[in-house]
Enzyme design. Sequence first.
Site, PDB file in Angstrom:
ATOM      1  N   SER A 124     -17.334  13.492  16.943  1.00 17.47           N
ATOM      2  CA  SER A 124     -17.229  14.864  17.877  1.00 17.47           C
ATOM      3  C   SER A 124     -18.591  14.620  18.756  1.00 17.47           C
ATOM      4  CB  SER A 124     -17.291  15.966  16.703  1.00 17.47           C
ATOM      5  OG  SER A 124     -17.602  17.008  17.565  1.00 17.47           O
ATOM      6  N   TYR A 148     -20.748  21.265   9.415  1.00 16.46           N
ATOM      7  CA  TYR A 148     -19.534  20.706  10.052  1.00 16.46           C
ATOM      8  C   TYR A 148     -20.092  19.242  10.932  1.00 16.46           C
ATOM      9  CZ  TYR A 148     -15.905  19.020  13.281  1.00 16.46           C
ATOM     10  OH  TYR A 148     -15.189  18.140  13.982  1.00 16.46           O
ATOM     11  N   LYS A 152     -19.786  15.073  10.325  1.00 19.77           N
ATOM     12  CA  LYS A 152     -19.479  14.001  11.379  1.00 19.77           C
ATOM     13  C   LYS A 152     -20.668  12.920  11.542  1.00 19.77           C
ATOM     14  CE  LYS A 152     -15.426  15.526  12.009  1.00 19.77           C
ATOM     15  NZ  LYS A 152     -14.443  14.684  11.781  1.00 19.77           N
TER      16      LYS A 152
HETATM   17  P1  NAD Z   1      -6.630  19.825  12.286  1.00 22.46           P
HETATM   18  O1  NAD Z   1      -7.121  20.922  11.477  1.00 22.46           O
HETATM   19  O2  NAD Z   1      -5.432  20.244  13.044  1.00 22.46           O
HETATM   20  O3  NAD Z   1      -6.156  18.408  11.792  1.00 22.46           O
HETATM   21  C1  NAD Z   1      -6.740  17.896  10.398  1.00 22.46           C
HETATM   22  C2  NAD Z   1      -5.514  17.558   9.434  1.00 22.46           C
HETATM   23  O4  NAD Z   1      -6.305  17.251   8.215  1.00 22.46           O
HETATM   24  C3  NAD Z   1      -4.936  18.907   8.965  1.00 22.46           C
HETATM   25  O5  NAD Z   1      -3.629  18.548   9.108  1.00 22.46           O
HETATM   26  C4  NAD Z   1      -5.410  19.095   7.627  1.00 22.46           C
HETATM   27  O6  NAD Z   1      -4.435  19.539   6.803  1.00 22.46           O
HETATM   28  C5  NAD Z   1      -5.849  17.597   7.119  1.00 22.46           C
HETATM   29  N1  NAD Z   1      -6.635  17.661   6.298  1.00 22.46           N
HETATM   30  C6  NAD Z   1      -7.623  18.320   5.782  1.00 22.46           C
HETATM   31  N2  NAD Z   1      -8.619  17.878   4.735  1.00 22.46           N
HETATM   32  C7  NAD Z   1      -7.686  16.929   4.219  1.00 22.46           C
HETATM   33  C8  NAD Z   1      -7.738  16.013   3.016  1.00 22.46           C
HETATM   34  N3  NAD Z   1      -8.694  16.367   2.078  1.00 22.46           N
HETATM   35  N4  NAD Z   1      -6.652  15.351   2.556  1.00 22.46           N
HETATM   36  C9  NAD Z   1      -5.572  15.323   3.389  1.00 22.46           C
HETATM   37  N5  NAD Z   1      -5.551  16.100   4.502  1.00 22.46           N
HETATM   38  C10 NAD Z   1      -6.648  16.778   4.999  1.00 22.46           C
HETATM   39  O7  NAD Z   1      -7.805  19.242  13.322  1.00 22.46           O
HETATM   40  P2  NAD Z   1      -7.910  18.568  14.521  1.00 22.46           P
HETATM   41  O8  NAD Z   1      -8.339  19.441  15.525  1.00 22.46           O
HETATM   42  O9  NAD Z   1      -6.600  17.867  14.699  1.00 22.46           O
HETATM   43  O10 NAD Z   1      -8.954  17.383  13.904  1.00 22.46           O
HETATM   44  C11 NAD Z   1      -8.573  16.315  13.690  1.00 22.46           C
HETATM   45  C12 NAD Z   1     -10.054  15.473  13.577  1.00 22.46           C
HETATM   46  O11 NAD Z   1     -10.652  15.427  14.880  1.00 22.46           O
HETATM   47  C13 NAD Z   1     -11.056  16.164  12.469  1.00 22.46           C
HETATM   48  O12 NAD Z   1     -11.738  15.220  11.813  1.00 22.46           O
HETATM   49  C14 NAD Z   1     -11.845  17.047  13.404  1.00 22.46           C
HETATM   50  O13 NAD Z   1     -12.951  16.987  12.842  1.00 22.46           O
HETATM   51  C15 NAD Z   1     -12.025  16.076  14.667  1.00 22.46           C
HETATM   52  N6  NAD Z   1     -12.449  16.627  15.884  1.00 22.46           N
HETATM   53  C16 NAD Z   1     -11.966  17.664  16.112  1.00 22.46           C
HETATM   54  C17 NAD Z   1     -11.994  18.303  17.643  1.00 22.46           C
HETATM   55  C18 NAD Z   1     -11.294  19.726  17.884  1.00 22.46           C
HETATM   56  O14 NAD Z   1     -11.881  20.182  18.650  1.00 22.46           O
HETATM   57  N7  NAD Z   1     -10.157  19.807  17.486  1.00 22.46           N
HETATM   58  C19 NAD Z   1     -12.977  17.858  17.989  1.00 22.46           C
HETATM   59  C20 NAD Z   1     -13.971  16.750  17.674  1.00 22.46           C
HETATM   60  C21 NAD Z   1     -13.357  16.134  16.389  1.00 22.46           C
HETATM   61  C1  WQD Z   2     -16.199  26.792  24.000  1.00 22.96           C
HETATM   62  C2  WQD Z   2     -16.894  27.556  25.007  1.00 22.96           C
HETATM   63  C3  WQD Z   2     -18.210  29.117  23.734  1.00 22.96           C
HETATM   64  C4  WQD Z   2     -14.366  31.313  21.815  1.00 22.96           C
HETATM   65  C5  WQD Z   2     -16.156  23.370  19.126  1.00 22.96           C
HETATM   66  C6  WQD Z   2     -17.059  22.778  17.975  1.00 22.96           C
HETATM   67  C7  WQD Z   2     -17.190  21.321  18.166  1.00 22.96           C
HETATM   68  C8  WQD Z   2     -15.689  20.507  18.630  1.00 22.96           C
HETATM   69  C9  WQD Z   2     -14.995  21.628  19.545  1.00 22.96           C
HETATM   70  C10 WQD Z   2     -14.858  19.671  16.680  1.00 22.96           C
HETATM   71  C11 WQD Z   2     -18.022  27.890  24.616  1.00 22.96           C
HETATM   72  C12 WQD Z   2     -17.084  29.834  24.334  1.00 22.96           C
HETATM   73  C13 WQD Z   2     -15.339  30.447  22.643  1.00 22.96           C
HETATM   74  C14 WQD Z   2     -14.391  32.547  22.377  1.00 22.96           C
HETATM   75  C15 WQD Z   2     -16.168  32.207  24.148  1.00 22.96           C
HETATM   76  N1  WQD Z   2     -14.898  20.430  17.496  1.00 22.96           N
HETATM   77  N2  WQD Z   2     -16.043  30.845  23.757  1.00 22.96           N
HETATM   78  N3  WQD Z   2     -15.198  33.056  23.425  1.00 22.96           N
HETATM   79  O1  WQD Z   2     -18.071  25.163  20.373  1.00 22.96           O
HETATM   80  O2  WQD Z   2     -17.774  23.869  22.469  1.00 22.96           O
HETATM   81  O3  WQD Z   2     -16.806  23.285  20.340  1.00 22.96           O
HETATM   82  O4  WQD Z   2     -14.998  22.816  19.119  1.00 22.96           O
HETATM   83  O5  WQD Z   2     -15.549  18.759  16.479  1.00 22.96           O
HETATM   84  O6  WQD Z   2     -17.823  20.651  17.220  1.00 22.96           O
HETATM   85  O7  WQD Z   2     -18.391  23.229  17.979  1.00 22.96           O
HETATM   86  O8  WQD Z   2     -15.533  24.995  21.519  1.00 22.96           O
HETATM   87  O9  WQD Z   2     -13.792  26.233  22.166  1.00 22.96           O
HETATM   88  O10 WQD Z   2     -15.309  27.073  20.349  1.00 22.96           O
HETATM   89  O11 WQD Z   2     -16.117  27.209  22.695  1.00 22.96           O
HETATM   90  O12 WQD Z   2     -16.797  32.839  25.146  1.00 22.96           O
HETATM   91  O13 WQD Z   2     -13.844  33.267  21.904  1.00 22.96           O
HETATM   92  O14 WQD Z   2     -16.190  28.838  24.988  1.00 22.96           O
HETATM   93  O15 WQD Z   2     -19.414  30.103  23.798  1.00 22.96           O
HETATM   94  O16 WQD Z   2     -19.146  27.913  25.737  1.00 22.96           O
HETATM   95  P1  WQD Z   2     -17.025  24.318  21.294  1.00 22.96           P
HETATM   96  P2  WQD Z   2     -15.115  26.497  21.458  1.00 22.96           P
END
Ligand code: NAD
Ligand code: WQD
Length: 329
Positions: A124, A148, A152
């Site tokens: 991330s 969190y 990562k």
């Molecule tokens: P998500 O929660 O929709 O998907 C994660 C999946 O992993 C879920 O289906 C959950 O049931 C499964 N899971 C969690 N723990 C588990 C375990 N112990 N065993 C088996 N399954 C398990 O999240 P997402 O948004 O699809 O994110 C996927 C990956 O990408 C995550 O590792 C997340 O941290 C990373 N990521 C997400 C974002 C984002 O903004 N969505 C950004 C950066 C990184």
């Molecule tokens: C986006 C913008 C908020 C909600 C998070 C995790 C990051 C990654 C992606 C996994 C920001 C603003 C938000 C609301 C708002 N995940 N906001 N009102 O914080 O950039 O990233 O998700 O790895 O680790 O931190 O994403 O969608 O929460 O926020 O004003 O109700 O929207 O302040 O500027 P963020 P977000």
Amino acid sequence: MNILVTGGAGYIGSHTCVSLIESGHTVTVMDNLCNSKVETIDKIELITGKKVTFYNIDVTNESEVDRIFSKHDFDAIIHFAGLKSVGESVSKPLDYYYNNLLGTIVVCRVSLKYGVKRFVFSSSATVYGDNESPFVETMKLLPAANPYGETKAMCERILMDMVKANSGYSVTLLRYFNPIGAHESGLIGELPNGIPNNLMPYITQVAKGKLEKLKIFGNDYPTADGTGVRDYIHVMDLAEGHVVAVEKMKDGLQIYNLGTGKGTSVLQLVNVFEEVNGIRVPYEITDRRPGDIAECYADAGKAESELGWKARQTIRDMVRDSWRFEQNL
Ligand code: NAD
Ligand code: WQD
């Protein structure tokens, strides 16, 4: 390739399964459904017309993970499984360290045992901490603002050490920026539990009338309109980034940002959403959210020059597809 997708029932994993299958790969999903629904697997099958082998398994359970590896001959692993709620990670840090670190270690250990030498990890942009944007892969990482983010950064270090110690292995760390949007079919998308933490699902739920109004967290940031700036990327572009990354793996460690390289403010996103979808999103400005930074966007050049991958979809595409998915729920 025969690819194991952990967390494949989740938001990014399910879209990646679609892209992998459409590129001719075979997909096996391992997910414990703690943040997803089994119906998503049916939807992947409906979209692609192909069968997905699904195991309801917790990736922290080494004997169960081992049992699945013994039945399949995987060529590569894409490891999405993990907990991802920033706020929850502050109140339940041990759950986050346990699940995200142990899950990664177990999947790695079993992959070593069975000689599966390609491992793609969901990292991330949060690992850059409050460095100045654009974030470049070569930047020194700064402490993440929450447990969190620390999971990562720690998983990245674990994978770096594992690849150093095992020649012939390939590890690719993909640092995602802010994925939004949904598959164009409207069948799969982001399914947050309870009240969403992230901006886009909050906007769609306000537009639908499920929530009263959006709270914009601060308009006094040093940005063009004072609201936070992020690099929003269409989840299908992100999915295609995984296909290219797994197909072009090289020995050793690779790190790529997956973002568009363009920043969009909260107010800009709300305005485009209203214009494209013809629906109002009532909002109020509130205090800043603790831990937020003003700006976060990628230098997306490395993925383009080395992988030939570039995000193609616009903010207009993203808000249209997010709204279509919300309307189908
Ligand atoms: P998500 O929660 O929709 O998907 C994660 C999946 O992993 C879920 O289906 C959950 O049931 C499964 N899971 C969690 N723990 C588990 C375990 N112990 N065993 C088996 N399954 C398990 O999240 P997402 O948004 O699809 O994110 C996927 C990956 O990408 C995550 O590792 C997340 O941290 C990373 N990521 C997400 C974002 C984002 O903004 N969505 C950004 C950066 C990184
Ligand atoms: C986006 C913008 C908020 C909600 C998070 C995790 C990051 C990654 C992606 C996994 C920001 C603003 C938000 C609301 C708002 N995940 N906001 N009102 O914080 O950039 O990233 O998700 O790895 O680790 O931190 O994403 O969608 O929460 O926020 O004003 O109700 O929207 O302040 O500027 P963020 P977000």
